[in-house]
Design a protein around this motif. Structure first.
Motif, mmCIF file in Angstrom:
data_model
loop_
_atom_site.group_PDB
_atom_site.id
_atom_site.type_symbol
_atom_site.label_atom_id
_atom_site.label_comp_id
_atom_site.label_asym_id
_atom_site.label_seq_id
_atom_site.Cartn_x
_atom_site.Cartn_y
_atom_site.Cartn_z
ATOM 1 N N ASN B 15 17.144 58.514 15.352
ATOM 2 C CA ASN B 15 18.425 57.898 15.726
ATOM 3 C C ASN B 15 19.330 58.905 16.418
ATOM 4 N N GLY B 17 22.974 58.277 16.646
ATOM 5 C CA GLY B 17 23.978 57.270 16.317
ATOM 6 C C GLY B 17 23.309 55.955 15.944
ATOM 7 N N VAL B 18 24.094 54.914 15.821
ATOM 8 C CA VAL B 18 23.578 53.658 15.273
ATOM 9 C C VAL B 18 23.028 52.736 16.353
ATOM 10 N N ASP B 19 23.279 53.049 17.611
ATOM 11 C CA ASP B 19 22.890 52.138 18.688
ATOM 12 C C ASP B 19 21.786 52.687 19.583
ATOM 13 N N LYS B 20 21.328 53.914 19.315
ATOM 14 C CA LYS B 20 20.350 54.528 20.210
ATOM 15 C C LYS B 20 19.272 55.280 19.427
ATOM 16 N N ARG B 78 19.313 45.972 18.680
ATOM 17 C CA ARG B 78 20.281 45.674 17.617
ATOM 18 C C ARG B 78 20.548 46.990 16.889
ATOM 19 N N PRO B 79 21.734 47.145 16.292
ATOM 20 C CA PRO B 79 22.040 48.431 15.636
ATOM 21 C C PRO B 79 21.060 48.759 14.503
ATOM 22 N N SER B 80 20.921 50.042 14.210
ATOM 23 C CA SER B 80 20.000 50.488 13.164
ATOM 24 C C SER B 80 20.347 49.838 11.833
ATOM 25 N N GLY B 81 19.310 49.486 11.092
ATOM 26 C CA GLY B 81 19.515 48.959 9.746
ATOM 27 C C GLY B 81 19.933 47.504 9.692
ATOM 28 N N SER B 82 20.032 46.840 10.846
ATOM 29 C CA SER B 82 20.249 45.393 10.806
ATOM 30 C C SER B 82 19.018 44.758 10.169
ATOM 31 N N ALA B 83 19.187 43.591 9.516
ATOM 32 C CA ALA B 83 18.037 42.925 8.894
ATOM 33 C C ALA B 83 16.953 42.739 9.954
ATOM 34 N N ASP B 85 15.238 45.203 11.259
ATOM 35 C CA ASP B 85 14.962 46.503 11.902
ATOM 36 C C ASP B 85 13.788 47.147 11.167
ATOM 37 N N SER B 86 12.781 47.548 11.919
ATOM 38 C CA SER B 86 11.568 48.070 11.296
ATOM 39 C C SER B 86 11.609 49.583 11.136
ATOM 40 N N ILE B 88 14.647 52.177 10.414
ATOM 41 C CA ILE B 88 16.093 52.415 10.270
ATOM 42 C C ILE B 88 16.480 53.780 10.815
ATOM 43 N N PHE B 89 15.610 54.782 10.645
ATOM 44 C CA PHE B 89 15.898 56.135 11.125
ATOM 45 C C PHE B 89 15.409 56.357 12.559
#
Lengths: 452, 104
Positions: B15, B17-20, B78-83, B85-86, B88-89
């Motif tokens: 990751n 950040g949360v979007d990339k 979609r942002p990291s950790g959204s339901a 997401d396969s 998260i890291f």
């Protein structure tokens, strides 16, 4: 300016325990500060949204105890940022309480503890949304609107050096911070002792993940960073690790979109012209970094909002015909959910391991394996509905109607004939910046004497 | 022809950040790094083709000389950790890079 030395024993305190041997070596090297970051947005939006920690309290306590005892023993400040993974107010309070308990347990002499909060009231953000200075999106996001704000449960602001410096100026022996830029934790200490901004922020940048800037790979080992007027040096404390030009330069690009810029509240560290030099087998010196102060202070905000309750189901496939037609199996199960609940008002996800479960749309291998494991997630507003959505979406795979299938007694295998309650689903609603006149506005500080 | 996994010391994703998600390919030998760069086997075009994405999904692409590294960053859908997401890291997205053939 005299030399400033800081040790960092853990790149994410609490997520996994520090390694005591290299920490002891670091303490014996006579640092001026012992500091660590304890948070990350890597862990996803659930801990922030639900105000929980992903790290076990036992591991948080173990590292805080080791750092507190060492810092009191050698009489130097201890600094923690982003307490308890997320840096929310409850996590700061919990760390303050742990420090209090550890001090009592060991009968430590009285010391001054400073702490600050980072949570931001939604109404403060709402005021900015309609103002001349909107809440700007990061990483390609649009400016924040009221709908996304309303969908948000909790927001933290990312502190720069300001609250840490204030508490250092108030002679705190221990600082427990809310959400903070990793590098600001260390930069504040170096700035407090007179380092240049460029060296202070680079020092923070290189120390933030502890031994991730060393090789060979081995996490949770202590590293020592120093500023001595001619750049920044960083030294591995584990006897078998080295900070090399490759490992230190390589770390500059870790977990970031580009290796040249580090943005913090109040400015930008520019690493374009960094020069790396090996000065002894375990130490690399870095020079040439610059710091450009921002014309307007913009503070990063992180926010998470609840999507719904969540259950997880697991189904597996071995029949090659069913594997070849797994999309049809999933479509059948989805249709059964639609028949029961309609097409909206819930979320249903399938990760098909053995096909593209890890990479989804980015997967380059198109031929599936000889067996598949399908992980189903059902999300809905109530626990009951989420369970039923997930159960329908999982169990109906068993009954999928494939015309040529030989096995008519059940289309999938179950390791559990149930669905499991998971953490509620949250999403990152806020990844934005907020302009402030006073860089301390969002970070109220407090001090207390412990052990008095 | 050699495989990238035989030439690079580190090939990783994580990751940013949360979007990339950002990808690092790090070499220990500057000559090898320069040869890989000159081969043009790893460019925004080849990365987009390999992962089957539009180039607009590549947020950054950098050849970072101080670390002998090629680095690129993709936007998540979609942002990291959204339901759903396969990863998260974002730590297991680099595997397709291992087999890139380099004319070297």
């Amino acid at each position: 300016m005299s030399s400033i030395k800081i040790i960092c024993p853990n790149g994410h305190l609490g997520f996994a325990p520090l390694k005591p041997d290299s920490f002891l070596r670091g303490v014996e090297a006579g640092p001026d500060f012992i500091a660590a970051d304890s948070g990350s947005d890597d862990i996803g939006p659930v801990p922030l949204g639900s105000d929980t920690s992903t790290s076990p309290e036992a591991w948080q306590r173990q590292d805080l105890e080791a750092m507190l005892l060492a810092s009191r023993r050698i009489g130097v400040p201890m600094i923690i940022g982003s307490s308890g993974d997320t840096g929310t107010n409850s996590r700061v309070d919990r760390y303050v309480e742990i420090i209090r308990e550890v001090a009592k347990k060991h009968g430590l002499a009285p010391f001054k503890l400073g702490y600050f909060y980072s949570e931001v009231d939604k109404e403060r953000v709402r005021k900015a949304i309609g103002s001349d200075e909107p809440v700007l999106g990061l990483d390609g996001r649009d400016a924040l609107d009221e709908a996304e704000l309303d969908a948000t449960d909790r927001i933290v602001a990312m502190a720069g050096v300001h609250p840490f410096r204030k508490l250092l100026e108030e002679n705190c022996d221990v600082i427990i911070g809310g959400r903070s830029s990793d590098c600001a934790i260390f930069a504040a200490a170096a700035l407090h002792r007179g380092a240049s901004e460029a060296d202070a922020y680079y020092l923070g940048k290189v120390l933030e993940c502890a031994s991730f800037c060393a090789e060979p790979y081995g996490a949770k080992e202590t590293v020592l960073g120093a500023v001595n007027g001619s750049g920044v040096t960083v030294t591995a404390m584990h006897p078998d690790q080295r900070c090399t030009i490759a490992s230190v330069a390589g770390h500059a690009m870790y977990e970031r979109s580009n290796p040249y810029d580090e943005f913090v509240a109040g400015g930008r560290l520019d690493m374009r012209d960094c020069h790396y030099e090996q000065i002894d087998p375990r130490t690399t010196r870095v020079t040439g970094q610059r710091f450009e102060p921002a014309e307007r202070v913009r503070v990063k905000l992180e926010g998470a909002g609840k999507v719904g309750e969540r259950f997880v189901g697991i189904a597996s496939v071995r029949d090659p015909y069913t594997i070849a037609n797994i999309d049809k199996v999933i479509d059948w199960a989805k249709e059964q959910v639609v028949e029961r609940f309609g097409a909206s008002g819930y979320e249903l996800y399938y990760n098909v391991f053995g096909k593209n479960g890890v990479m989804g749309d980015l997967e380059t291998v198109k031929a599936p394996g000889h067996e598949l494991c399908v992980v189903v997630q059902g999300v809905a507003g109530t626990t009951e509905m989420a369970e039923e959505v997930c159960m329908t979406g999982t169990r109906q795979m068993f009954y999928a109607r494939l015309p040529e299938v030989k096995g008519t007694a059940g289309g999938v295998a179950f390791v559990l004939d149930e669905v499991l309650k998971a953490s509620p689903a949250y999403r990152w609603t806020v990844n934005h910046t907020l302009a402030v006149d006073d860089p301390l506005e969002l970070f109220p500080t407090h001090t207390v004497t412990i052990g008095a | 022809m050699k495989k990238l996994s035989d030439l690079a010391k580190t090939i990783r994703s994580k990751n940013a950040g949360v979007d990339k998600i950002t990808f690092d390919i790090i070499f220990t030998d500057r000559d090898v790094y320069d040869q890989v760069r000159r081969s043009k086997a790893i460019t925004p075009e080849t990365v987009a083709t390999l992962y089957g994405i539009e180039q607009s999904r590549i947020a950054d692409f950098v050849e970072y000389d101080p670390a002998c590294a090629i680095k690129f960053t993709l936007y998540r859908l979609r942002p990291s950790g959204s339901a759903g997401d396969s990863d998260i890291f974002g730590a297991q997205q680099y595997a397709p890079l291992l087999d890139i053939r380099i004319d070297i």
